[in-house]
Design a protein around this motif. Structure first.
Motif, PDB file in Angstrom:
ATOM      1  N   THR A  40      19.729  37.238 -54.561  1.00  0.00           N
ATOM      2  CA  THR A  40      18.277  37.066 -54.494  1.00  0.00           C
ATOM      3  C   THR A  40      17.747  36.002 -55.441  1.00  0.00           C
ATOM      4  OG1 THR A  40      17.946  38.804 -56.130  1.00  0.00           O
ATOM      5  CG2 THR A  40      17.954  39.481 -53.818  1.00  0.00           C
ATOM      6  N   GLU A  41      18.605  35.213 -55.988  1.00  0.00           N
ATOM      7  CA  GLU A  41      18.173  34.235 -56.989  1.00  0.00           C
ATOM      8  C   GLU A  41      18.385  32.809 -56.514  1.00  0.00           C
ATOM      9  OE1 GLU A  41      19.040  35.979 -61.249  1.00  0.00           O
ATOM     10  OE2 GLU A  41      20.814  36.018 -59.982  1.00  0.00           O
ATOM     11  N   SER A  42      17.614  31.914 -57.093  1.00  0.00           N
ATOM     12  CA  SER A  42      17.879  30.498 -56.875  1.00  0.00           C
ATOM     13  C   SER A  42      19.111  30.143 -57.711  1.00  0.00           C
ATOM     14  CB  SER A  42      16.674  29.669 -57.325  1.00  0.00           C
ATOM     15  OG  SER A  42      16.586  29.666 -58.741  1.00  0.00           O
ATOM     16  N   PRO A  43      19.783  29.057 -57.371  1.00  0.00           N
ATOM     17  CA  PRO A  43      20.947  28.662 -58.159  1.00  0.00           C
ATOM     18  C   PRO A  43      20.640  28.488 -59.649  1.00  0.00           C
ATOM     19  CG  PRO A  43      20.880  27.413 -56.121  1.00  0.00           C
ATOM     20  CD  PRO A  43      19.594  28.194 -56.203  1.00  0.00           C
ATOM     21  N   LEU A  44      19.511  27.879 -59.970  1.00  0.00           N
ATOM     22  CA  LEU A  44      19.188  27.650 -61.383  1.00  0.00           C
ATOM     23  C   LEU A  44      18.873  28.945 -62.115  1.00  0.00           C
ATOM     24  CD1 LEU A  44      17.129  24.333 -61.191  1.00  0.00           C
ATOM     25  CD2 LEU A  44      19.552  24.644 -61.728  1.00  0.00           C
ATOM     26  N   GLU A  45      18.243  29.904 -61.439  1.00  0.00           N
ATOM     27  CA  GLU A  45      17.981  31.213 -62.059  1.00  0.00           C
ATOM     28  C   GLU A  45      19.283  31.962 -62.313  1.00  0.00           C
ATOM     29  OE1 GLU A  45      15.341  33.153 -63.286  1.00  0.00           O
ATOM     30  OE2 GLU A  45      14.570  31.115 -63.404  1.00  0.00           O
ATOM     31  N   LEU A  66      27.473  30.971 -54.370  1.00  0.00           N
ATOM     32  CA  LEU A  66      26.365  30.220 -54.960  1.00  0.00           C
ATOM     33  C   LEU A  66      26.822  29.238 -56.044  1.00  0.00           C
ATOM     34  CD1 LEU A  66      23.285  29.848 -55.006  1.00  0.00           C
ATOM     35  CD2 LEU A  66      23.202  31.615 -56.751  1.00  0.00           C
ATOM     36  N   THR A  69      28.062  25.780 -54.755  1.00  0.00           N
ATOM     37  CA  THR A  69      27.202  24.918 -53.948  1.00  0.00           C
ATOM     38  C   THR A  69      26.750  23.697 -54.738  1.00  0.00           C
ATOM     39  OG1 THR A  69      25.224  26.170 -54.530  1.00  0.00           O
ATOM     40  CG2 THR A  69      26.362  26.825 -52.525  1.00  0.00           C
ATOM     41  N   ASN A  71      23.871  21.255 -55.974  1.00  0.00           N
ATOM     42  CA  ASN A  71      22.435  21.296 -56.267  1.00  0.00           C
ATOM     43  C   ASN A  71      21.942  19.849 -56.314  1.00  0.00           C
ATOM     44  OD1 ASN A  71      19.924  21.328 -57.591  1.00  0.00           O
ATOM     45  ND2 ASN A  71      20.403  23.269 -58.548  1.00  0.00           N
ATOM     46  N   VAL A  78      26.609  23.690 -58.934  1.00  0.00           N
ATOM     47  CA  VAL A  78      25.950  24.710 -59.742  1.00  0.00           C
ATOM     48  C   VAL A  78      26.830  25.130 -60.914  1.00  0.00           C
ATOM     49  CG1 VAL A  78      24.977  27.033 -59.704  1.00  0.00           C
ATOM     50  CG2 VAL A  78      24.523  25.469 -57.816  1.00  0.00           C
TER      51      VAL A  78
END
Length: 87
Positions: A40-45, A66, A69, A71, A78
């Motif tokens: 449920t998170e963005s890659p940066l989070e 994730l 991937t 970015n 990531v």
């Protein structure tokens, strides 16, 4: 000396079985093992959360997960944004 090890979680059943077995084996050596689910998170989070935990090692468990991937905003994969060693 115990190590803090983070393993990237996965929704794929076979990867989940491998991750759980690996976490159990590592735990038998008294190392702290944390399985983090990136669903449920963005890659940066997700990277921020891992970096805040300051693990001794991050295990990338899924080549299609994730952390693997690209970015485009950061122009890097990531996993390259992690401050801890990866395996």
């Amino acid at each position: 000396m115990a190590f803090k090890i983070i393993i990237e979680g996965s929704r794929t059943p076979i990867y989940r079985r491998i991750i759980n077995g690996l976490a159990q084996a590592i735990g038998e050596k008294h190392d702290q093992t944390v399985i983090l689910e990136p669903d449920t998170e963005s890659p940066l989070e997700f990277v921020r959360r891992i970096n805040e935990l300051n693990p001794d090692l991050v295990i990338v468990s899924n080549l299609f997960g994730l952390l693997s991937t690209y970015n485009s905003g950061e122009q890097s994969y990531v996993y390259e944004l992690l401050t801890s060693p990866i395996a």
